[in-house]
Design a protein around this motif. Structure first.
Motif, short mmCIF file in Angstrom:
data_model
loop_
_atom_site.label_atom_id
_atom_site.label_comp_id
_atom_site.label_asym_id
_atom_site.label_seq_id
_atom_site.Cartn_x
_atom_site.Cartn_y
_atom_site.Cartn_z
N ASP A 251 0.88 -1.17 0.00
CA ASP A 251 0.00 0.00 0.00
C ASP A 251 0.91 1.22 0.00
O ASP A 251 1.49 1.58 1.03
CB ASP A 251 -0.90 -0.01 1.25
N GLN B 60 0.29 4.38 -0.35
CA GLN B 60 -0.19 5.53 0.41
C GLN B 60 0.05 5.34 1.91
O GLN B 60 0.51 6.24 2.59
CB GLN B 60 -1.68 5.75 0.13
N GLU B 61 -0.23 4.15 2.39
CA GLU B 61 -0.05 3.85 3.81
C GLU B 61 1.37 3.39 4.12
O GLU B 61 1.79 3.37 5.27
CB GLU B 61 -1.04 2.76 4.24
#
Length: 201
Positions: free
Chosen positions: A57, A59-60
Motif C-alpha cells: 500500500d 499511500q499507507e
C-alpha cells in the motif's frame, strides 16, 4: 526440496540509490508461537512456511504478506494453514493472523489447494477451500487494518462439480473473476465475485 527460513524486507528511495529501511525476520520458535499461539511441534515445522503472496500500500506505506505451510510429502501435496501478516514502513511486524486450513491430495488437485490474496482499500481478502469434498466449502476471509477478520461462505461443494481454483482468481475492475472446476477437470465454470456485497452485512 528447499525450505525457507524467514523473510527479508528492504525499502529504497525512488532512484534505488539509498536504503531507507531494512529488516530480517526469521521463522523461529518465537515467530511461530506468535502466529499460531503454540510452540512448534517439530523443529522442521519452522521451515515449512513459504512466502506465497504480498501486496504493498504505497499511500499507507505498508506491506501485507501471506505464508503458507507446505510440509514435505513424497506422494501427495500438502497445503496447510496460512499466516497473514502486516509490516509497517520500517518492516516492523504490526500483526499476524492465522487461517486454519489442511489439504493433502494428489498432485493433480494442486489448482484447488492454495489460496488467493488481494487488497481493496484498508481491507485484505483471502480466498481458499476448506476442503475438496461435499461437506466442504469455498471461503472468503476479510481482514481489516487492525487484523480483525470476518469469514463468509462463497458456495458449498455439495455436488463436487464446482470447486474453487483460488490461484486462478484475478481482479476484473471492482470484482473478482473466479474459476471453478470439477475435481476430474470435466467441467469449467467462471463467475464474478463482489466482495463488497458479500461482506455488506
Amino acid at each position: 526440496y528447499e525450505h525457507s527460513g524467514g523473510y527479508f524486507y528492504m525499502k529504497m528511495n525512488a532512484n534505488c540509490t539509498k536504503v531507507l529501511a531494512k529488516n530480517i525476520v526469521f521463522y523461529n520458535a518465537d515467530f511461530l508461537k506468535k502466529a499460531l499461539g503454540r510452540k512448534a511441534k517439530k523443529q522442521r515445522e519452522l521451515t515449512d512456511y513459504y512466502l506465497s503472496a504480498w501486496r504493498t500500500d504505497l499511500q499507507e506505506e505498508t506491506v501485507i504478506f501471506t505464508l503458507e505451510r507446505r510440509p514435505y510429502a513424497s506422494l501427495t501435496l500438502k497445503y496447510n494453514e496460512v499466516i497473514v501478516g502486516k509490516l509497517d514502513k520500517k518492516g516492523v511486524l504490526l500483526w499476524l493472523n492465522i487461517i486454519p486450513k489442511y489439504a493433502q491430495e494428489q498432485d493433480r488437485f494442486e489448482p484447488f489447494l492454495s489460496h488467493y490474496m488481494c487488497a481493496k482499500g484498508d481491507k485484505v481478502y483471502i480466498l481458499y477451500n476448506s476442503g475438496l469434498y461435499a461437506s466442504n466449502k469455498a471461503i472468503a476471509l476479510e481482514i481489516d487494518a487492525l487484523g480483525n477478520k470476518r469469514e463468509k461462505t462463497i458456495f458449498l461443494n455439495r455436488n463436487r462439480e464446482t470447486i474453487l481454483c483460488p490461484s486462478l482468481t484475478t481482479i476484473l475492475e471492482d470484482k473478482l473473476l473466479i474459476c471453478m472446476q470439477s475435481p476430474y477437470f470435466t467441467t469449467y465454470n467462471f463467475g464474478l465475485l463482489d466482495l463488497q456485497a458479500l461482506f455488506a452485512n
